[in-house]
Scaffold this active site. Structure first.
Site, PDB file in Angstrom:
ATOM      1  N   ARG A 178       0.815  -1.221   0.000  1.00 38.19           N
ATOM      2  CA  ARG A 178       0.000   0.000   0.000  1.00 38.19           C
ATOM      3  C   ARG A 178       0.851   1.275   0.000  1.00 38.19           C
ATOM      4  O   ARG A 178       0.483   2.285   0.577  1.00 38.19           O
ATOM      5  CB  ARG A 178      -0.963   0.009   1.189  1.00 38.19           C
ATOM      6  CG  ARG A 178      -1.910  -1.164   1.232  1.00 38.19           C
ATOM      7  CD  ARG A 178      -2.848  -1.193   0.022  1.00 38.19           C
ATOM      8  NE  ARG A 178      -3.685  -2.388   0.048  1.00 38.19           N
ATOM      9  CZ  ARG A 178      -3.431  -3.508  -0.630  1.00 38.19           C
ATOM     10  NH1 ARG A 178      -2.360  -3.575  -1.428  1.00 38.19           N
ATOM     11  NH2 ARG A 178      -4.236  -4.543  -0.555  1.00 38.19           N
ATOM     12  N   SER A 227     -11.531   0.073   2.760  1.00 39.68           N
ATOM     13  CA  SER A 227     -10.766  -0.516   3.869  1.00 39.68           C
ATOM     14  C   SER A 227     -10.046   0.585   4.638  1.00 39.68           C
ATOM     15  O   SER A 227      -9.291   1.363   4.059  1.00 39.68           O
ATOM     16  CB  SER A 227      -9.751  -1.531   3.341  1.00 39.68           C
ATOM     17  OG  SER A 227     -10.407  -2.633   2.767  1.00 39.68           O
ATOM     18  N   GLU A 302      -5.005   2.933   6.411  1.00 41.61           N
ATOM     19  CA  GLU A 302      -4.898   2.767   4.968  1.00 41.61           C
ATOM     20  C   GLU A 302      -5.569   3.946   4.269  1.00 41.61           C
ATOM     21  O   GLU A 302      -5.099   4.423   3.244  1.00 41.61           O
ATOM     22  CB  GLU A 302      -5.550   1.461   4.523  1.00 41.61           C
ATOM     23  CG  GLU A 302      -5.435   1.195   3.035  1.00 41.61           C
ATOM     24  CD  GLU A 302      -5.872  -0.197   2.645  1.00 41.61           C
ATOM     25  OE1 GLU A 302      -6.457  -0.337   1.556  1.00 41.61           O
ATOM     26  OE2 GLU A 302      -5.643  -1.148   3.405  1.00 41.61           O
TER      27      GLU A 302
END
Length: 343
Positions: A178, A227, A302
């Site tokens: 990520r 998310s 995130e």
């Protein structure tokens, strides 16, 4: 729109921009949470050359934040200083180039996956499960269903903060989980993806499976940001994913005002209607604290959190101190004290 005191570039001359320029442009109108403050300047460049000229002309001290559809974003209630760049639909074109898929950064993941399916290119099906744009996916190495953008990216075209147009190989992007090495203030404008030959019917069936699984397990029809927290490294969390740690800490359904941890998938935060960005962020911090107290794991955000807090908030975040937010590349207040897919 009246802008708050932290905005300092009211006299900025953007008259040379050929696209659309809006002072105090609303971000809550299109980001998925549907809340948060305005952009000091919201710019929709006409094309890549227009964007390059804009960034070349800007004082280097003025922050630049690229935003796609805001599917992975909390915009703080004080708004975003500097220039927010949103690419136009003209930069969402997807074409097939010698067995590879070339996509403008404004294209949605589902559009890229569908083009690959129609061309008989397999390996890009997981993009069906990523709700954002190509630009955001390339920048954050988005992933789902066991694959990441780093698995399929050949190269990306970016416009640097200095206004140069450059093509970066996947290796240069330095992908980790990520995260990428795309510099703060640079804007991804295109990407080239590679796959393998496949049967369109088989590819389509896999995309349908992904769509059905998402519909069954995620709150897709809610005001959310996708998310919320990264899955921790297996060695630090006993192999448990973020949603399982959140559930074990008793956070499923937890609320703060109109902000709620989803009952359907507890790694999603929801705006039930009138939640402020501060309530959503404070709820996320409460989840982090509860998970840490229960399991000893401090989850990492995130979702990108950008912009400024108002000078004083009632939601438990306090006045704040200055911090550097890597998502936006400029100093932001940090909340002090902290309030305190399933896949």
């Amino acid at each position: 729109m009246t802008l708050a005191a932290p905005f300092q570039t009211q006299g900025l001359d953007l008259s040379r921009v050929r696209g659309r320029v809006e002072r105090g442009g609303s971000l809550a109108d299109f980001i998925w949470f549907r809340t948060g403050g305005p952009a000091e300047w919201l710019v929709r460049p006409a094309d890549v050359d227009d964007l390059a000229a804009l960034l070349a002309d800007l004082d280097p001290a003025i922050p630049v934040l690229p935003v796609g559809v805001g599917s992975n974003l909390i915009v703080r209630d004080g708004g975003v200083p500097g220039v927010v760049v949103r690419l136009p639909k003209a930069m969402a074109r997807v074409t097939i180039d010698d067995g590879r898929v070339r996509a403008g950064a404004a294209a949605m993941g589902i559009t890229v996956a569908s083009a690959a399916r129609d061309a008989g290119i397999a390996g890009l099906e997981f993009l069906r499960g990523i709700p954002g744009t190509v630009g955001g996916a390339v920048r954050m190495n988005a992933g789902a269903y066991g694959r990441d953008v780093s698995d399929i990216l050949v190269e990306a075209t970016i416009v640097t903060r200095a206004g140069t147009i450059e093509t970066w190989s996947a290796d240069r992007l330095g992908y980790t989980y990520r995260h990428s090495a795309v510099p703060a203030g640079a804007v991804v404008v295109a990407a080239l993806f590679d796959g393998v030959p496949g049967d369109p019917a088989t590819i389509g069936a896999e995309m349908d499976r992904i769509a059905a699984e998402r519909e069954a397990s995620q709150p897709l029809r809610s005001r959310t940001g996708g998310s919320t927290f990264k899955n921790p490294p297996p060695e630090t969390a006993g192999g448990h994913k973020a949603w399982a740690l959140i559930d074990a800490a008793g956070c499923r359904g937890l609320r703060r005002g109109d902000a709620q941890v989803s009952d359907k998938h507890c790694n999603f935060l929801l705006n039930l209607g009138s939640a402020t960005a501060a309530e959503i962020e404070a709820l996320g911090e409460e989840v982090r604290d509860r998970v840490n107290a229960q399991s000893g794991v401090m989850l990492e955000w995130e979702i990108q959190r950008v912009g400024l807090f108002p000078s004083r908030l009632r939601e438990g975040l306090g006045e704040g101190v200055v911090m550097h937010d890597p998502a936006s590349g400029h100093a932001l207040p940090r909340p002090l004290p902290r309030a305190g897919g399933e896949k």
